[in-house]
Design a protein around this motif. Structure first.
Motif, PDB file in Angstrom:
ATOM      1  N   LYS A 123     -41.585  44.067  -9.997  1.00 56.73           N
ATOM      2  CA  LYS A 123     -41.369  45.408 -10.530  1.00 56.73           C
ATOM      3  C   LYS A 123     -41.699  46.452  -9.476  1.00 56.73           C
ATOM      4  O   LYS A 123     -42.394  46.174  -8.509  1.00 56.73           O
ATOM      5  N   GLY A 124     -41.216  47.653  -9.719  1.00 59.15           N
ATOM      6  CA  GLY A 124     -41.629  48.809  -8.911  1.00 59.15           C
ATOM      7  C   GLY A 124     -41.454  48.618  -7.426  1.00 59.15           C
ATOM      8  O   GLY A 124     -40.390  48.245  -6.943  1.00 59.15           O
ATOM      9  N   LYS A 125     -42.547  48.862  -6.746  1.00 53.69           N
ATOM     10  CA  LYS A 125     -42.530  48.867  -5.292  1.00 53.69           C
ATOM     11  C   LYS A 125     -42.084  47.534  -4.706  1.00 53.69           C
ATOM     12  O   LYS A 125     -41.272  47.487  -3.788  1.00 53.69           O
ATOM     13  N   LEU A 126     -42.625  46.453  -5.249  1.00 56.45           N
ATOM     14  CA  LEU A 126     -42.286  45.137  -4.715  1.00 56.45           C
ATOM     15  C   LEU A 126     -40.811  44.830  -4.937  1.00 56.45           C
ATOM     16  O   LEU A 126     -40.133  44.316  -4.055  1.00 56.45           O
ATOM     17  N   LEU A 127     -40.314  45.186  -6.107  1.00 55.57           N
ATOM     18  CA  LEU A 127     -38.903  44.955  -6.404  1.00 55.57           C
ATOM     19  C   LEU A 127     -38.030  45.679  -5.383  1.00 55.57           C
ATOM     20  O   LEU A 127     -37.133  45.087  -4.768  1.00 55.57           O
ATOM     21  N   GLN A 128     -38.310  46.950  -5.179  1.00 50.08           N
ATOM     22  CA  GLN A 128     -37.510  47.748  -4.246  1.00 50.08           C
ATOM     23  C   GLN A 128     -37.559  47.150  -2.846  1.00 50.08           C
ATOM     24  O   GLN A 128     -36.557  47.059  -2.153  1.00 50.08           O
ATOM     25  N   LYS A 129     -38.764  46.714  -2.450  1.00 49.02           N
ATOM     26  CA  LYS A 129     -38.934  46.143  -1.113  1.00 49.02           C
ATOM     27  C   LYS A 129     -38.121  44.849  -0.989  1.00 49.02           C
ATOM     28  O   LYS A 129     -37.439  44.622   0.011  1.00 49.02           O
ATOM     29  N   LEU A 130     -38.176  44.010  -2.022  1.00 50.76           N
ATOM     30  CA  LEU A 130     -37.407  42.759  -1.990  1.00 50.76           C
ATOM     31  C   LEU A 130     -35.919  43.047  -1.903  1.00 50.76           C
ATOM     32  O   LEU A 130     -35.188  42.415  -1.145  1.00 50.76           O
ATOM     33  N   LEU A 131     -35.477  44.033  -2.667  1.00 48.85           N
ATOM     34  CA  LEU A 131     -34.057  44.404  -2.628  1.00 48.85           C
ATOM     35  C   LEU A 131     -33.682  44.872  -1.225  1.00 48.85           C
ATOM     36  O   LEU A 131     -32.668  44.477  -0.668  1.00 48.85           O
ATOM     37  N   ASP A 132     -34.531  45.737  -0.670  1.00 50.72           N
ATOM     38  CA  ASP A 132     -34.240  46.289   0.655  1.00 50.72           C
ATOM     39  C   ASP A 132     -34.174  45.204   1.713  1.00 50.72           C
ATOM     40  O   ASP A 132     -33.455  45.324   2.696  1.00 50.72           O
ATOM     41  N   MET A 133     -34.981  44.158   1.534  1.00 50.56           N
ATOM     42  CA  MET A 133     -34.983  43.089   2.528  1.00 50.56           C
ATOM     43  C   MET A 133     -33.834  42.107   2.271  1.00 50.56           C
ATOM     44  O   MET A 133     -33.685  41.134   2.992  1.00 50.56           O
ATOM     45  N   GLY A 134     -33.072  42.356   1.220  1.00 55.40           N
ATOM     46  CA  GLY A 134     -31.868  41.563   1.017  1.00 55.40           C
ATOM     47  C   GLY A 134     -31.944  40.487  -0.045  1.00 55.40           C
ATOM     48  O   GLY A 134     -31.065  39.636  -0.132  1.00 55.40           O
ATOM     49  N   PHE A 135     -32.976  40.521  -0.902  1.00 58.40           N
ATOM     50  CA  PHE A 135     -33.044  39.541  -1.988  1.00 58.40           C
ATOM     51  C   PHE A 135     -32.182  40.027  -3.158  1.00 58.40           C
ATOM     52  O   PHE A 135     -32.700  40.464  -4.176  1.00 58.40           O
ATOM     53  N   VAL A 136     -30.865  40.015  -2.946  1.00 60.65           N
ATOM     54  CA  VAL A 136     -30.000  40.425  -4.046  1.00 60.65           C
ATOM     55  C   VAL A 136     -29.342  39.166  -4.607  1.00 60.65           C
ATOM     56  O   VAL A 136     -29.373  38.101  -3.980  1.00 60.65           O
ATOM     57  N   TYR A 152     -38.472  38.714 -10.598  1.00 65.67           N
ATOM     58  CA  TYR A 152     -39.403  39.109 -11.649  1.00 65.67           C
ATOM     59  C   TYR A 152     -40.361  40.195 -11.200  1.00 65.67           C
ATOM     60  O   TYR A 152     -41.339  40.469 -11.850  1.00 65.67           O
TER      61      TYR A 152
END
Lengths: 840, 99, 80
Positions: free
Chosen positions: C25-38, C23
């Motif tokens: 957005k933006g910066k946090l979303l990208q960071k979570l994705l980068d850390m592997g929360f897919v 849930y």
């Protein structure tokens, strides 16, 4: 000799720096990337007729544009277009590392993958088929182990091979299926671009919403923004997915495919050594005591060890000082040439800073060890909850400890240690609050004041002083993060807790040296420049004629007394003119100064022999032994030396009082009156700005009274000054809050990269100090508080404020203005809506 | 109580005297002169000074205006202590003081 | 096979679950994705910090710490 430019990329904790040190050897230098405070390490080496320049990009998990490090790394690729990208991959954690590898492969520059830490992977029972990976990714894959020194040659060879076969390079493509048409559309849109970068990569990055790529494209296509948004919208409508998530999932899936095909893990699910260690180190009840123990050890090793080292380094500095004095023109009795004064002043200023080098070296080495071992993020993990309340970050722990917990530390390494804090707002707040911690150099000053005014209560007062600083630093951090720093970027606290590693000796030493060198280069040079200004402010306009006459009369009288005493000596003809006496006096003082810095018997004999050689006939006056006639002269000479010192001191004090600095001190008296400070105290504070101990000396010298020999500065202060302990408390409170020394200023400037913040770091504490000490002094005067009472009320107030902030979370307002960039504010708004976990 | 407080306040009561300096010099006439100072060249006038013999303070004074103290040479072994506050103490052993 | 949606913040030490939705957005979303929360990645909660926040997770075979305020934005699919 051809030139190759290489970029070294990899995720944090992949052992990039060990590979960097392994390949580039000793020829490396550190600078900053233009306009930011991120380190740029560049190393050079030769291989096979190529001169290779290797740039160490900041470690990043991804190649998006959301963190400063990522922006810096990407801008380097865009602007400098390296020939090869060497991607370091942690062999024991391949899957996540490949996520970055896929992003690097897409850039369109040849990539070499280096599987680092193969030894760790083997130990963990991970079998890697690197040939298979190489086939699948269509790029060279080299096995290495940086800490063991394996793989360096292969990497160099790989770089040269890749460059020589560059013409055979074929573009790397991932098929993004549903997203492909949109990528294609954008590619067509930017067909005409002049950029040398790969168009497909630009298109993919643009779809990801990468701000630095979009602004790069915007220079050529000013409607690109709209176009990209539109493409993303179309994609979203069709598949109900957004491009960034889609791309990330896709890359992870690609990494998973490789992981599945080329890697076998035998010990999956087995607890590693790290897991076992963390059971203890991060245990709910043991974590804090262990952390305190580590901090205590760092403190002890750097302090005790550093102190032992200064035993050996100080004589070197003192010898240098004596050497300078020898070269400079000698004084003619009480007439000291200004150049000599200036020379000694400069050497003192330099020595004061150089004296800290051993301590700093040990500290920086210890920090490097903690970074390499992997304890740093764990420390942040343990204490983040406390610091978060004050707008700081778990990673603020170490800077604050170095800045001075308990006895006292130093803000210089403290501020330097803020570099790694990921959250920009917390980093700034830490930089600006570390200088409030207990600076070690303030201790003699407190001691002098406490000795004068609080003899019976010295211990409790010292306890107050040394413990209050942390509370003050935290409150200040809270204040500035809620106000002037409120709109700065914050970062989510997503920190990897990497496996523990043994640090390499070489890596630690290199880093400690680099940091010490940085300190010398930046701090010492500027401090010396400031010292020149201060010298001028203390020298001019100088003594007026009347004052000079008085001192000259004193000098003449001292000489006459000397003459009377030595008349009866058979050596009278050697000391019968002012010229002869003055030369002898300089000889004697020079000898004393040299002898004072030698502690060993051999050293003492060397000095004796040296002086015997310089002038054998004068030497008997220095060491008369059994020569009665020479003894007479020796005795008179000692008296004369003391008198000369007194006269010179008197002249110096007069000079300071009438100097520009003295005038400045006087001119702010109307302002500082409310805190009980008169101009003398103001001057002491102004000079303490150069170095804190000099405040002690300045105060001491201003309050010296020449009537009684046994009246020391502090007694003179307590008796003659009309000061009360309440005055002293006001001074102490101001001193606690007082601005950091010049060396600290410079590192603040270095770490914030702005003079504006440096000025803020200077004036905010002054302002705060004046306000608070005025309030305490006025309240105290009105209510007739004793000094200790005033201090207790102040202490309780500060601690209460800190506790209230700590126990009652308040919500930050993080937004300002109407339209914001994507990076700011958004995430913070979420933080406001979710404060669970706060009220357990 | 005070002792405990001091102990609390200065967990590390180690000698941290990288800014305090003292050197001593035997005058050869039965007296010793010690000169104190700080590494930035500051005067140490008014700073406490004492002599320890067998762990007991036998003589206590303060540095004079020239940051110097001159005292009679004790007979047995002793050490001279320059005390500019917690963490700013310098100890010089009597056996190291030469003429 | 029943399953229930819960936020990552509500998982206890030792529990495992799969990422279902972010849930952020933006910066946090990208960071979570980068850390592997897919999507569909399994996450195990290793421990809480001594002061209950942040928490330590294991995903993709590495360890990561996250504040609970961020963990609230990650919806997990918990097998019952």
């Amino acid at each position: 000799m051809k030139h190759i430019k290489v970029a070294l990329a990899g995720q944090p904790n992949c052992g990039k720096s060990t590979i960097f040190n392994l390949v580039s050897g000793i020829e490396q230098h550190i600078a900053n990337y233009p306009g930011v405070t991120v380190d740029k390490k560049v190393g050079y080496f030769k291989y096979d007729n190529y001169k290779i320049e290797m740039v160490d990009l900041p470690g990043t998990y991804s190649f998006s544009s959301y963190s400063l490090e990522e922006r810096v790394a990407k801008e380097f690729i865009i602007d400098e277009k390296p020939d090869v990208i060497v991607n370091i991959v942690d062999a024991s954690n391949i899957k996540r590392n490949l996520y970055l590898t896929f992003q690097l492969l897409e850039i369109g520059i040849p990539v070499i993958v280096v599987l680092n830490m193969m030894d760790v992977a083997k130990r963990r029972g991970i079998e890697i088929d690197s040939k298979k990976i190489s086939k699948m990714l269509n790029c060279p894959v080299i096995e290495a182990s940086g800490s063991k020194g394996i793989g360096g040659k292969d990497i160099m060879k790989g770089i040269v091979d890749t460059v020589t076969h560059a013409h055979q390079y074929e573009e790397f493509k991932i098929n993004y299926e549903e997203l492909e048409p949109h990528i294609h559309n954008i590619e067509e849109k930017i067909e005409s671009t002049q950029s040398v970068l790969n168009k497909r990569w630009l298109a993919i990055k643009a779809l990801e919403g990468d701000s630095s790529i979009i602004s790069h494209l915007k220079t050529e296509f000013n409607d690109i923004d709209e176009y990209i948004k539109n493409q993303e919208k179309l994609f979203h409508e069709k598949y109900d997915k957004d491009a960034p998530s889609f791309l990330a999932s896709y890359r992870y899936e690609s990494a998973d495919i490789i992981h599945h095909n080329a890697i076998k893990e035998k010990n999956l699910g087995k607890a590693t050594l790290t897991d076992k260690a963390d059971k203890i180190i991060l245990n709910r009840f043991l974590a804090l005591p262990i952390l305190i123990l580590f901090m205590f050890l760092v403190y002890e090793i750097s302090i005790v060890g550093g102190y032992k080292l200064t035993d050996y380094t100080w004589p070197i500095l003192a010898a240098f000082k004596n050497l300078v004095i020898d070269i400079l023109p000698a004084a003619d009795f009480i007439d000291v040439p200004m150049i000599t004064d200036f020379g000694i002043w400069m050497v003192n200023s330099g020595n004061a800073l150089m004296n800290y080098l051993p301590i700093f070296f040990i500290l920086f080495a210890l920090i490097a060890i903690m970074e390499d071992v992997g304890y740093m993020p764990r420390m942040a993990f343990i204490l983040d909850r406390v610091f978060k309340r004050f707008g700081l970050h778990g990673q603020s722990t170490l800077p604050l400890v170095l800045g001075g917990a308990m006895v006292g530390g130093c803000a210089v390494p403290g501020v330097m240690a803020t570099k790694g804090i990921a959250d920009d707002r917390a980093r700034m707040a830490t930089i600006l609050s570390v200088p409030y911690m207990n600076c070690l150099a303030k201790v003699p000053f407190y001691t002098l004041l406490l000795g004068a005014f609080f003899k019976p209560d010295m211990a409790i007062m010292m306890f107050f002083i040394s413990t209050i600083t942390l509370f003050i630093a935290m409150i200040v951090a809270r204040i500035i993060t809620a106000t002037i720093l409120s709109t700065r970027e914050t970062a989510p606290f997503l920190m990897e807790l990497p496996p523990y590693h043994l640090p390499t000796f070489k890596g630690v030493i290199i880093r400690a040296f680099q940091r010490v060198w940085l300190y010398i280069k930046k701090v010492v040079t500027i401090v010396l420049a400031v010292a020149i200004v201060l010298f001028a402010m203390l020298q001019f306009p100088g003594l007026d004629e009347n004052a000079m006459k008085v001192y000259e009369a004193q000098g003449t009288k001292a000489l006459q007394t000397f003459d009377k005493k030595v008349k009866s000596s058979s050596y009278y003809n050697e000391v019968d003119t002012k010229q002869k006496v003055s030369t002898l006096l300089n000889y004697y003082d020079g000898y004393r100064a040299k002898r004072m810095v030698t502690s060993s018997r051999e050293g003492a004999e060397d000095v004796d022999n040296e002086y015997r050689e310089i002038n054998p006939s004068s030497f008997k006056f220095i060491k008369p032994k059994r020569d009665k006639e020479a003894k007479k002269v020796n005795k008179a000479l000692r008296t004369l030396s003391t008198q000369r010192k007194r006269i010179l001191r008197g002249m110096k004090n007069d000079k300071v009082e009438s100097s520009l600095l003295g005038m400045a001190g006087r001119s702010i008296e109307p302002l500082t009156r409310y805190a009980g400070f008169d101009w003398k105290i103001n001057v002491a504070f102004l000079s303490s700005f150069a170095a804190r101990e000099s405040a002690v000396a300045t105060l001491g010298s201003i309050y010296e009274n020449n009537k009684a020999d046994d009246m020391r500065a502090e007694e003179a202060m307590a008796l003659n000054s009309g000061y009360t302990p309440l005055h002293a408390v006001a001074i102490i409170i101001f001193m606690i809050l007082t601005p950091p020394c010049i060396a600290t200023m410079i590192v603040v400037k270095m770490q914030t990269n702005s003079y504006k913040w440096m000025l803020f770091a200077i004036f905010f504490p002054v302002f705060l100090g004046i306000i608070i000490s005025s309030v305490i002094f006025s309240l105290g005067s009105f209510n007739n508080w004793s000094g200790v009472e005033a201090m207790i009320y102040f202490y309780i107030t500060v601690v209460l404020i800190a506790l209230i902030i700590g126990l009652f979370p308040t919500k930050n307002i993080n937004w300002k203005g109407g339209i914001q960039s994507k990076a700011k504010g958004q995430y913070n708004v979420y933080e406001n809506n979710f404060n669970i976990g706060e009220n357990r | 109580m005070k002792k405990i407080l001091i102990g609390l306040a200065f967990l590390a009561s180690s000698v941290f005297a990288h800014t305090a300096i003292m050197s001593c010099f035997d005058n050869g006439d039965g007296t010793i002169t010690c000169e104190g100072g700080f590494s930035d060249g500051s005067s140490a006038s008014g700073v406490k000074f004492h002599i320890l013999e067998d762990g007991k303070k036998t003589f206590e004074t303060k540095m004079n205006e020239d940051s110097e103290v001159t005292f009679k040479k004790p007979i047995g072994s002793y050490s001279a202590v320059f005390d500019a506050g917690e963490g700013h103490q310098v100890h010089v052993k009597g056996s190291e003081i030469t003429e | 096979m029943n399953s229930k949606m819960r936020t990552l913040a509500s998982l206890e030490k030792g529990e495992k679950a799969k990422v279902n939705k972010l849930y952020a957005k933006g910066k946090l979303l990208q960071k979570l994705l980068d850390m592997g929360f897919v999507n569909n990645v399994e996450i195990e909660v290793i421990r809480e910090a001594p002061l209950f926040d942040p928490m330590e997770l294991k995903l993709h075979n590495y360890n990561l710490s996250i504040r609970k305020s961020e963990a609230l934005l990650i919806e997990m699919d918990v097998k019952e």
